[in-house]
Design an enzyme around this catalytic site. Structure first.
Site, PDB file in Angstrom:
ATOM      1  CD  GLU A  63      -2.732   1.305   2.438  1.00 41.85           C
ATOM      2  OE1 GLU A  63      -3.521   2.162   2.724  1.00 41.85           O
ATOM      3  OE2 GLU A  63      -2.520   0.136   3.245  1.00 41.85           O
ATOM      4  CG  ASP A  64       1.374   2.996   3.189  1.00 41.49           C
ATOM      5  OD1 ASP A  64       0.481   3.538   2.496  1.00 41.49           O
ATOM      6  OD2 ASP A  64       1.087   2.656   4.359  1.00 41.49           O
TER       7      ASP A  64
END
Length: 71
Positions: A63-64
């Site tokens: 996600e990051d």
């Protein structure tokens, strides 16, 4: 964790998240990778299942960071 191999996998996951989260900091100033470490600590208080602990450590990487799910 039950074996040196399992512990080695946890260490590998820790190195991985530190590498790919890099120097990114949260608004608090803490390194971003501390969040998944704390999640893994909470998870480990409920279960010693290696896959679950590794998932907790790795949960924000896709996600990051630039890492993709197939990687």
């Amino acid at each position: 964790l039950e074996s040196a191999e399992q512990l080695a996998l946890v260490h590998k996951a820790l190195r991985f998240i530190k590498k790919y989260h890099g120097p990114v900091k949260r608004k608090s100033g803490e390194p971003f990778y501390l969040h998944p470490v704390m999640v893994a600590k909470i998870v480990a208080s409920f279960t010693q299942d290696l896959d679950t602990i590794l998932a907790a450590l790795l949960h924000d990487v896709v996600e990051d960071t630039a890492i993709t799910l197939p990687q």
